[in-house]
Motif scaffolding. Structure first.
Motif, PDB file in Angstrom:
ATOM      1  N   HIS A  65       0.823  -1.214   0.000  1.00  0.00           N
ATOM      2  CA  HIS A  65       0.000   0.000   0.000  1.00  0.00           C
ATOM      3  C   HIS A  65       0.850   1.255   0.000  1.00  0.00           C
ATOM      4  O   HIS A  65       1.967   1.275   0.528  1.00  0.00           O
ATOM      5  CB  HIS A  65      -1.023  -0.007   1.142  1.00  0.00           C
ATOM      6  CG  HIS A  65      -0.462  -0.003   2.539  1.00  0.00           C
ATOM      7  ND1 HIS A  65      -0.153   1.154   3.201  1.00  0.00           N
ATOM      8  CD2 HIS A  65      -0.180  -1.010   3.394  1.00  0.00           C
ATOM      9  CE1 HIS A  65       0.285   0.861   4.423  1.00  0.00           C
ATOM     10  NE2 HIS A  65       0.285  -0.453   4.561  1.00  0.00           N
ATOM     11  N   ASP A 120       6.371   1.683   6.636  1.00  0.00           N
ATOM     12  CA  ASP A 120       5.074   1.028   6.440  1.00  0.00           C
ATOM     13  C   ASP A 120       4.253   1.935   5.531  1.00  0.00           C
ATOM     14  O   ASP A 120       3.751   2.953   5.992  1.00  0.00           O
ATOM     15  CB  ASP A 120       4.392   0.816   7.790  1.00  0.00           C
ATOM     16  CG  ASP A 120       2.947   0.338   7.672  1.00  0.00           C
ATOM     17  OD1 ASP A 120       2.552  -0.070   6.580  1.00  0.00           O
ATOM     18  OD2 ASP A 120       2.218   0.393   8.684  1.00  0.00           O
ATOM     19  N   ASN A 121       4.166   1.731   4.226  1.00  0.00           N
ATOM     20  CA  ASN A 121       4.537   0.481   3.619  1.00  0.00           C
ATOM     21  C   ASN A 121       5.333   0.719   2.334  1.00  0.00           C
ATOM     22  O   ASN A 121       5.332  -0.077   1.415  1.00  0.00           O
ATOM     23  CB  ASN A 121       3.256  -0.286   3.338  1.00  0.00           C
ATOM     24  CG  ASN A 121       3.493  -1.712   2.908  1.00  0.00           C
ATOM     25  OD1 ASN A 121       4.601  -2.193   2.840  1.00  0.00           O
ATOM     26  ND2 ASN A 121       2.448  -2.374   2.561  1.00  0.00           N
ATOM     27  N   GLU A 138      -5.104   1.887   2.591  1.00  0.00           N
ATOM     28  CA  GLU A 138      -5.043   0.724   3.493  1.00  0.00           C
ATOM     29  C   GLU A 138      -5.182   1.156   4.933  1.00  0.00           C
ATOM     30  O   GLU A 138      -5.808   0.478   5.744  1.00  0.00           O
ATOM     31  CB  GLU A 138      -3.715  -0.029   3.291  1.00  0.00           C
ATOM     32  CG  GLU A 138      -3.643  -1.359   4.035  1.00  0.00           C
ATOM     33  CD  GLU A 138      -3.159  -1.259   5.485  1.00  0.00           C
ATOM     34  OE1 GLU A 138      -3.336  -2.223   6.246  1.00  0.00           O
ATOM     35  OE2 GLU A 138      -2.596  -0.212   5.868  1.00  0.00           O
ATOM     36  N   GLU A 139      -4.586   2.300   5.264  1.00  0.00           N
ATOM     37  CA  GLU A 139      -4.554   2.738   6.662  1.00  0.00           C
ATOM     38  C   GLU A 139      -5.933   3.161   7.177  1.00  0.00           C
ATOM     39  O   GLU A 139      -6.112   3.381   8.368  1.00  0.00           O
ATOM     40  CB  GLU A 139      -3.562   3.894   6.846  1.00  0.00           C
ATOM     41  CG  GLU A 139      -2.114   3.555   6.497  1.00  0.00           C
ATOM     42  CD  GLU A 139      -1.489   2.528   7.428  1.00  0.00           C
ATOM     43  OE1 GLU A 139      -2.142   2.099   8.404  1.00  0.00           O
ATOM     44  OE2 GLU A 139      -0.340   2.136   7.166  1.00  0.00           O
ATOM     45  N   ASP A 169       3.412  -6.261   3.831  1.00  0.00           N
ATOM     46  CA  ASP A 169       3.155  -5.123   4.712  1.00  0.00           C
ATOM     47  C   ASP A 169       3.946  -5.388   5.998  1.00  0.00           C
ATOM     48  O   ASP A 169       4.054  -6.531   6.442  1.00  0.00           O
ATOM     49  CB  ASP A 169       1.646  -5.036   4.989  1.00  0.00           C
ATOM     50  CG  ASP A 169       1.234  -3.679   5.514  1.00  0.00           C
ATOM     51  OD1 ASP A 169       2.111  -2.828   5.733  1.00  0.00           O
ATOM     52  OD2 ASP A 169       0.015  -3.487   5.727  1.00  0.00           O
TER      53      ASP A 169
HETATM   54 ZN   LIG Z   1       0.932  -1.130   6.515  1.00  0.00          ZN
END
Ligand SMILES: [Zn+2]
Length: 429
Positions: free
Chosen positions: A80, A238-239, A267-268, A309
């Motif tokens: 991501h 990340d990431n 994604e977060e 991830d």
């Molecule tokens: Zn992540």
């Protein structure tokens, strides 16, 4: 220092927002001969040629066409592009007590404490009316310290080291400028953005800002830490670390094989968006590659995805936060993430494949399972698996300080992950 680590550090510096991450990935793909395409339908794929599509400027899918049809299944890597951050609100400027402040929202599960006392800059995408009256969007990045969130001095909060909490509405507004005492003029947010557009894109002439998606980032570049250089400290590991590893693996993959990299935004915040892992982007690309929905379904049944991830390394000062037999160590290799309650997608068979792959690639592998008395995080793996039916394995490099503005990974793990991902694309197992 490895060339990979060098390029990763440069990439982290370029990818200051998800938009900039996609731009940095796109540049590297174009340099490697990949073709940017708007529409995949009706395209005849040339064996060995790479292609990529982007969506919202913040998600990207790149793939290389192998020899023959891809009915045997694709090898895919997912990651991501977004990271937790402070995002600027639509009406952001506040004049208060000798300063101009910016109103911000917290994006994702940010660890807020480390945002204090850092030299911050701003990056993102602005949309404007250009001098021809057309609507346009451009990426901008101030690339210099223009904001800071000072801590409250300990003298004014004697409990600070025991129980200071942070109210995201009132406590983390950065200072962005002074406020002139006499008739000096105040700053204007739209003018600030318009000036930055003009500085970066002089050909645009004068522009009228209509809206923006801007977020703050730390100006301190990625650095090597430790007398032996064992640690990589940076924002957005990340990431972006995984996006970068996936990219280099795709570029190094056997051109005779079909391989694909997907890096999604959002994604977060749960991946539910038009361009997130729960959106239609990946399935649309697979449908275009195969031509029919039935062929796409067959392809997905035979494909494998590594969802890459970052994983939680054991913190030496807080080792009780891990199950003692499943606590990954920095620099001891990528981590397979397993959760029988499907917070991670890894099955026993998937994990076995990865073990074989790692043995053959001579990469050490570690395993993470959350403590039975703690909740488990999640990632794009289970979402992609649920949306596409593709067998998915969750893994990532062990990381400390995850979701801090400065995260920490092991430098050896960067190379280990690279070797493992290349071996995966090349079907070493
Ligand atoms: Zn992540």
């Amino acid at each position: 220092m490895s060339e990979r680590l060098d390029d990763l550090r440069a990439f982290l510096g370029e990818a200051t927002s998800p938009f900039h991450a996609v731009a940095a990935l796109s540049r590297r793909l174009v340099d490697a001969g990949f073709k940017a395409v708007k529409q995949l339908d009706d395209l005849t794929f040339e064996a060995g040629q790479g292609y990529f599509v982007t969506a919202n400027d913040s998600s990207i899918i790149a793939f290389r066409a192998g020899v023959g049809a891809c009915e045997e299944g694709l090898r895919m890597i997912g990651a991501h592009t977004d990271s937790p951050n402070l995002s600027v609100k639509p009406n952001p400027l506040k004049k208060r007590l000798g300063t101009h402040q910016l109103a911000v929202d917290v994006y994702g599960g940010a660890l807020l404490n480390p945002w204090f006392d850092r030299d911050l800059s701003l990056a993102g995408r602005v949309s404007f009316e250009n001098s021809e009256g057309e609507l346009e969007s451009r990426l901008i990045d101030f690339q210099r310290p223009i904001a800071i969130i000072p801590s409250l001095a300990i003298h004014l909060d004697r409990e600070a080291n025991k129980n200071r909490s942070i109210n995201p509405q009132t406590d983390i507004l950065p200072l962005i400028a002074g406020l002139p005492t006499a008739d000096g003029s105040s700053i204007d947010w739209a003018v600030l953005l318009a000036d930055q557009v003009s500085a970066q894109y002089p050909e645009e002439g004068s522009v009228r800002i209509l809206d923006f998606e801007m977020s703050l980032y730390d100006c301190q570049p990625a650095g090597l830490v430790g007398v032996d250089g064992a640690f990589l400290a940076s924002a957005r590991l990340d990431n972006l670390l995984s996006c970068h590893a996936g990219l280099l693996a795709l570029l190094a993959a056997d051109p005779a094989q079909w391989s694909l990299l997907v890096c999604n935004d959002h994604e977060e915040v749960g991946s539910t968006s038009a361009v997130g892992a729960q959106g239609p982007m990946l399935v649309d690309v697979l449908n275009s590659i195969t031509g029919t929905a039935a062929a796409s379904r067959r392809l997905r049944e035979r494909s494998k995805m590594l969802s890459v991830d970052n994983a939680h390394a054991v913190h030496p000062n807080f080792s009780d936060r891990h199950d003692e037999a499943h606590g990954p160590l920095l620099n001891h290799g990528p981590v397979v993430k397993i959760n029988r309650n499907q917070r991670y997608a890894t099955s026993g068979e998937g994990s076995a494949l990865l073990r074989l792959l790692a043995e053959r690639a001579q990469v050490p592998l570690q395993h993470f399972v959350v403590r039975s008395d703690m909740g488990c995080g999640s990632t794009i793996g289970p979402i992609t698996a649920a949306e596409t039916g593709i067998t998915t394995i969750d893994l990532g490099v062990p990381t400390l300080a995850m979701h801090s503005i400065r995260e920490l990974a092991g430098t050896a793990d960067v190379d280990y992950l690279g070797s493992l991902l290349t071996a995966f694309y090349n079907r070493v197992a």
